[in-house]
Motif scaffolding. Structure first.
Motif, PDB file in Angstrom:
ATOM      1  N   ILE A  19      32.131 101.242  -8.179  1.00 18.83           N
ATOM      2  CA  ILE A  19      32.569 102.420  -7.922  1.00 18.83           C
ATOM      3  C   ILE A  19      31.405 103.522  -7.916  1.00 18.83           C
ATOM      4  N   PRO A  20      30.971 104.077  -6.715  1.00 20.42           N
ATOM      5  CA  PRO A  20      30.039 105.202  -6.804  1.00 20.42           C
ATOM      6  C   PRO A  20      29.870 106.188  -7.448  1.00 20.42           C
TER       7      PRO A  20
ATOM      8  N   PRO B  74      35.915  99.376   3.692  1.00 21.69           N
ATOM      9  CA  PRO B  74      34.551  99.666   4.067  1.00 21.69           C
ATOM     10  C   PRO B  74      33.706  99.042   2.923  1.00 21.69           C
ATOM     11  N   ASN B  75      33.862  98.902   1.735  1.00 20.91           N
ATOM     12  CA  ASN B  75      32.993  98.436   0.684  1.00 20.91           C
ATOM     13  C   ASN B  75      33.149  96.999   0.465  1.00 20.91           C
TER      14      ASN B  75
ATOM     15  N   ASN C 180      31.344  89.213  -5.561  1.00 19.60           N
ATOM     16  CA  ASN C 180      31.490  87.793  -5.314  1.00 19.60           C
ATOM     17  C   ASN C 180      31.892  87.267  -3.592  1.00 19.60           C
ATOM     18  N   PRO C 181      30.922  87.293  -2.805  1.00 15.15           N
ATOM     19  CA  PRO C 181      31.181  87.176  -1.170  1.00 15.15           C
ATOM     20  C   PRO C 181      31.951  85.866  -1.228  1.00 15.15           C
ATOM     21  N   ARG C 182      31.694  85.032  -1.771  1.00 16.90           N
ATOM     22  CA  ARG C 182      32.609  83.725  -1.717  1.00 16.90           C
ATOM     23  C   ARG C 182      33.823  83.482  -2.511  1.00 16.90           C
ATOM     24  N   ILE C 183      34.497  84.564  -2.674  1.00 17.45           N
ATOM     25  CA  ILE C 183      35.572  84.559  -3.742  1.00 17.45           C
ATOM     26  C   ILE C 183      36.626  83.873  -3.025  1.00 17.45           C
ATOM     27  N   ALA C 184      36.798  83.567  -1.573  1.00 17.45           N
ATOM     28  CA  ALA C 184      38.003  82.858  -1.036  1.00 17.45           C
ATOM     29  C   ALA C 184      37.405  81.343  -1.115  1.00 17.45           C
ATOM     30  N   GLU C 185      36.411  81.089  -0.867  1.00  9.36           N
ATOM     31  CA  GLU C 185      35.893  79.611  -1.165  1.00  9.36           C
ATOM     32  C   GLU C 185      36.077  79.028  -2.518  1.00  9.36           C
ATOM     33  N   ARG C 186      35.745  80.058  -3.559  1.00 12.43           N
ATOM     34  CA  ARG C 186      35.950  79.400  -4.808  1.00 12.43           C
ATOM     35  C   ARG C 186      37.398  79.471  -5.381  1.00 12.43           C
TER      36      ARG C 186
END
Length: 306
Positions: free
Chosen positions: A144-145, A18-19, A25-31
């Motif tokens: 981590i909330p 869910p988090n 880093n939303p583009r982790i796979a690309e980088r």
């Protein structure tokens, strides 16, 4: 071939959490993909590492089908794919052997999570004598909330002065046992738990903010011996009441039962051991479970013992 790229835990499991929307880093796979292409072009070794928790029933359970490289990332023939069950990539795999057999002297580290699996792998690699390049821009993590304090090897930090008390009690509990931490909290005349949102407070501390001496005596016995069988009759004898009365008073004071309280302490200690690199099976034995099945069920339970 003296350098290798380690791609750590860039797997579909994390996108199913869910988090994921809050990932740093939303583009982790690309980088990571760019690093992989560059390593291949230079003739360097690429080693893929995935994290697995068999039998956990979570997104890290291989039975769910998500313990696989993320998106379009795929190992080529000849590129090792290792599956670990510890935080760092060395303890439960043959990574060290793979590197030494190929004459690798430097490792380049990328992946998920920055401060956990990636960083612990980097530390172990340094201890083993490898040169380490840590590509921060090709790592990712998520907040981590409600975190009051955090640990990073020998460095521990708290969110503020008041949370420093929580941190101090936590350190006492880790090094000297939860019973000692409870005694310190009472002698300091402070609440063992500051508020209902302090997720970092230990299971023991969460259930000590009451004034029932009978229940405290039973808790003292559980705190000191949570890793061994504790029949209700033994707890009731220590508390000086009948088994039925103890169950009623315990539930009224803590909101849980003696057994669930003991399970919560075991689970919390096991999670701490697993975070330090201990396998689920070993952690289960250390905290008193006959095998890892009960520990896996407790870890997978939505509410978990509280």
């Amino acid at each position: 071939m003296t350098r290798a790229l380690l791609v750590i835990d860039v797997q579909e499991s994390f996108r199913r959490r869910p988090n994921w929307q809050a990932i740093s880093n939303p583009r982790i796979a690309e980088r990571v993909g760019r690093l992989v292409e560059a390593a291949r072009a230079a003739g360097e070794l690429v080693i893929w590492i995935l994290h697995s928790e068999p039998g956990s029933g979570t997104v890290l359970d291989p039975e769910g089908g998500y313990v696989r490289p993320m998106g379009d990332l795929h190992p080529l023939p000849g590129e090792p794919l290792l599956v670990k069950t510890s935080i760092n990539a060395f303890t439960t795999t043959n990574l060290h052997q793979q590197l030494t057999q190929r004459g690798v002297r430097e490792v380049v580290i990328c992946g998920i999570r920055t401060e956990q699996c990636c960083e612990t792998t980097a530390r172990v690699a340094c201890d083993l004598g490898f040169d380490v390049t840590f590509v921060t821009d090709a790592t990712a993590t998520s907040a981590i909330p409600r975190l009051l304090f955090t640990e990073d090897d020998r460095v521990v930090t708290s969110a503020g002065i008041a949370s420093g008390i929580d941190l101090a009690l936590h350190l006492v509990a880790v090094r000297h046992g939860v019973a000692a931490a409870a005694r310190v909290a009472r002698s300091m005349v402070v609440y063992a738990r500051r508020n209902g949102d302090s997720a970092q407070a230990s299971a023991m501390l969460r259930h000590r903010a009451h004034l029932n001496d009978c229940v405290h005596r039973a808790q003292d016995l559980i705190d000191a011996g949570f890793d061994r069988p504790l029949p209700l009759s033994e707890l009731a004898g220590a508390a000086g009441v009948s088994e039925r009365t103890l169950t009623r008073l315990f539930n009224r004071a803590t909101g849980t039962t003696p057994l669930r309280y003991q399970q919560a302490l075991r689970l919390e200690r096991a999670e701490h051991l697993i975070a330090q690199g201990t396998t689920v099976e070993s952690a289960a034995r250390v905290v008193g479970f006959e095998d890892a099945r009960m520990l896996r069920r407790l870890r997978a339970a939505p509410g978990q013992p509280d």
